[in-house]
Design a protein around this motif. Structure first.
Motif, PDB file in Angstrom:
ATOM      1  N   ASN A 147     -52.219  -2.474 -14.304  1.00 21.67           N
ATOM      2  CA  ASN A 147     -52.351  -3.788 -13.326  1.00 21.67           C
ATOM      3  C   ASN A 147     -51.667  -4.521 -14.894  1.00 21.67           C
ATOM      4  OD1 ASN A 147     -54.216  -6.422 -13.312  1.00 21.67           O
ATOM      5  ND2 ASN A 147     -53.409  -5.786 -11.286  1.00 21.67           N
ATOM      6  N   GLU A 195     -43.775 -14.290  -9.005  1.00 20.06           N
ATOM      7  CA  GLU A 195     -44.412 -12.957  -8.055  1.00 20.06           C
ATOM      8  C   GLU A 195     -45.685 -12.026  -8.522  1.00 20.06           C
ATOM      9  OE1 GLU A 195     -41.626  -8.632  -7.960  1.00 20.06           O
ATOM     10  OE2 GLU A 195     -40.945 -10.329  -8.606  1.00 20.06           O
ATOM     11  N   THR A 196     -45.878 -12.518  -9.469  1.00 22.32           N
ATOM     12  CA  THR A 196     -47.666 -11.962  -9.891  1.00 22.32           C
ATOM     13  C   THR A 196     -48.621 -13.053  -9.609  1.00 22.32           C
ATOM     14  OG1 THR A 196     -47.669 -13.888 -11.895  1.00 22.32           O
ATOM     15  CG2 THR A 196     -46.581 -11.176 -12.646  1.00 22.32           C
ATOM     16  N   GLY A 248     -48.561 -11.579  -5.526  1.00 23.14           N
ATOM     17  CA  GLY A 248     -49.587  -9.787  -6.120  1.00 23.14           C
ATOM     18  C   GLY A 248     -51.044 -10.033  -6.178  1.00 23.14           C
ATOM     19  N   ASN A 288     -53.363  -9.433  -2.729  1.00 23.26           N
ATOM     20  CA  ASN A 288     -54.274  -8.559  -2.741  1.00 23.26           C
ATOM     21  C   ASN A 288     -56.002  -8.730  -2.344  1.00 23.26           C
ATOM     22  OD1 ASN A 288     -57.540  -8.861  -5.403  1.00 23.26           O
ATOM     23  ND2 ASN A 288     -55.961  -6.955  -5.140  1.00 23.26           N
ATOM     24  N   ALA A 340     -45.361  -7.459  -7.739  1.00 22.84           N
ATOM     25  CA  ALA A 340     -46.184  -7.908  -6.555  1.00 22.84           C
ATOM     26  C   ALA A 340     -47.270  -7.395  -6.366  1.00 22.84           C
ATOM     27  CB  ALA A 340     -45.459  -8.850  -5.853  1.00 22.84           C
ATOM     28  N   LEU A 341     -46.342  -5.559  -5.407  1.00 22.83           N
ATOM     29  CA  LEU A 341     -47.516  -4.917  -4.982  1.00 22.83           C
ATOM     30  C   LEU A 341     -47.852  -3.595  -5.405  1.00 22.83           C
ATOM     31  CD1 LEU A 341     -44.800  -3.927  -1.543  1.00 22.83           C
ATOM     32  CD2 LEU A 341     -46.281  -5.367  -2.062  1.00 22.83           C
ATOM     33  N   LEU A 347     -49.245  -4.783  -9.223  1.00 23.31           N
ATOM     34  CA  LEU A 347     -50.198  -5.608  -9.085  1.00 23.31           C
ATOM     35  C   LEU A 347     -51.121  -5.362  -8.053  1.00 23.31           C
ATOM     36  CD1 LEU A 347     -48.892  -8.464 -10.393  1.00 23.31           C
ATOM     37  CD2 LEU A 347     -49.952  -6.652 -11.850  1.00 23.31           C
ATOM     38  N   ALA A 348     -51.008  -6.079  -6.781  1.00 17.73           N
ATOM     39  CA  ALA A 348     -51.906  -6.228  -5.903  1.00 17.73           C
ATOM     40  C   ALA A 348     -52.788  -4.260  -5.581  1.00 17.73           C
ATOM     41  CB  ALA A 348     -51.275  -6.738  -3.589  1.00 17.73           C
TER      42      ALA A 348
END
Length: 313
Positions: free
Chosen positions: A92, A107-108, A111, A115, A160-161, A163-164
Motif C-alpha cells: 500500500n 487515482e490514489t 482507490g 476501499n 486505485a485497485l 490501494l483499495a
C-alpha cells in the motif's frame, strides 16, 4: 446513571474528533510527500519504514509497554498475522508513494473511495458475511465505474485497485488479529519485519540514483526525518477513535481522506479530469451514497431493536 451517560457521550464525541483528525492527516499526506522532492518513492518508503520503527520504539519506551510487545512475540499465530499485515501495508505504501510522486494523486483518491466497497466484497468472499440487496447494488455500480474508467479513459486503474485491495486485506488481517495487538505494538512489528526490505531499498537507491537524506538542505533532511512520525500519528489517532466512536461514525468519516486527496490532485496539482473520469468517479460516489444510506438504516434498526429489548427487560 446520568453521569455515566454523559461520560459515554463525551467519549463518543472525542472518538469522532480523533477519527476525523486521522482521516484529515491522511488526506493531506500527498502534499507532505510531494515537498520531499527530489527524494524518490523507493527511498521515501524505506525511510518511512525505518523511522516508523524508531518512532514506535520511542513510544513503547515512553509508555512503558515493551512487556505487551513481548507477549505478542510469544504468540506464533499473532506474529505471522503481523508479518502478513506488514507485507500488505508495504504494498500500500509503495504504490501510494509511486502514484503520488508521479502525478497520480487523483487515482490514489479513487482507490480509497473504492476501499469501503472492497471491504464489503471481502466480507462476503472471505468471512461469508451476508450482504443486503442494497450492498450488492453498490458493488455493481462500483464495478461499472471501473469498466467506464478502463474503456473511456483508456487505462486500467491498477493504482486505485492496488490501494483499495491492499488496504482492504490489511483491514481484514487487523480484524483477524482483533484487540490482541494494539496499534503501537502492531506498527512496531510490521515495521520491524519490513526493515530488511527497507535497508535493501536504500542500498539499491544508493547504488543507482543516490541517497538524498542529508544531501539537499537542512529543511529537507528534517522533513524526511519526520516520515516516521507522519506515518504513525494518524494510525494512533485512528486507534484512539476506533475504541470510542461507533462504527457508523468511522464509516462516514473514512471519506474525508479521499475527498482531500481528490481536491489536492484536481485543484491544487491540476491533474487531468476528462469526462470519462468524472463519470467513473460519479458512479463510485453513487455507490458510496447507496452503501452509506444502507449502513445508516441498518444502524438505526439495530438501535431501535436494542431500545425495544431494553424496554422489555
Amino acid at each position: 446513571m446520568r453521569a455515566a451517560g454523559a461520560h459515554a457521550a463525551r467519549e463518543r464525541t472525542l472518538g469522532g474528533v480523533y477519527a476525523f483528525t486521522a482521516y484529515l492527516l491522511w488526506g493531506f499526506m500527498p502534499l507532505y510527500f510531494l515537498v520531499l522532492a527530489p527524494t524518490g518513492p523507493w527511498e521515501v518508503v524505506a525511510w518511512r519504514v525505518i523511522l516508523s520503527l524508531v518512532f514506535c520504539a520511542l513510544l513503547l519506551t515512553v509508555t512503558r509497554t515493551w512487556a505487551r510487545l513481548r507477549r505478542i512475540l510469544r504468540n506464533r499465530r499473532l506474529v505471522w498475522w503481523t508479518v502478513l499485515a506488514g507485507g500488505l501495508i508495504y504494498i500500500n505504501w509503495q504504490v501510494f508513494l509511486i502514484a503520488t510522486l508521479t502525478g497520480h494523486v487523483i487515482e490514489t483518491s479513487l482507490g480509497y473511495f473504492i476501499n469501503p466497497l472492497v471491504t464489503v466484497l471481502l466480507g462476503v468472499l472471505v468471512l461469508r458475511e451476508r450482504v443486503t440487496v442494497t450492498q450488492w447494488v453498490a458493488l455493481g455500480i462500483a464495478a461499472a465505474a471501473v469498466v467506464v474508467i478502463v474503456v473511456g479513459y483508456g487505462s486500467f486503474p491498477w493504482i486505485a485497485l492496488a490501494l483499495a485491495f491492499s488496504f482492504g486485506f490489511y483491514g481484514l488481517v487487523k480484524k483477524q488479529i482483533g484487540p490482541s495487538v494494539d496499534a503501537v505494538s502492531g506498527l512496531t512489528l510490521e515495521s520491524l519485519w519490513l526493515t530488511p526490505i527497507a535497508i535493501a531499498q536504500l542500498v539499491a537507491v544508493g547504488l543507482t540514483s543516490g541517497i538524498t537524506m542529508g544531501q539537499v538542505s537542512v529543511g529537507h533532511t528534517l522533513l524526511l526525518l519526520c516520515a516516521g512520525a507522519v506515518t504513525a500519528t494518524p494510525l494512533l489517532f485512528f486507534a484512539a477513535g476506533a475504541r470510542r466512536a461507533p462504527l457508523t461514525v468511522l464509516g462516514l468519516m473514512q471519506f474525508v481522506a479521499p475527498v482531500m486527496q481528490f481536491i489536492t490532485g484536481a485543484w491544487l496539482l491540476g491533474e487531468p479530469m476528462p469526462t470519462e473520469r468524472w463519470i467513473g468517479f460519479g458512479l463510485v460516489w453513487l455507490a458510496l451514497i447507496v452503501l452509506t444510506v444502507d449502513s445508516l438504516r441498518n444502524a438505526r434498526r439495530a438501535r431501535a431493536a436494542a431500545s425495544d429489548l431494553g424496554a422489555i427487560t
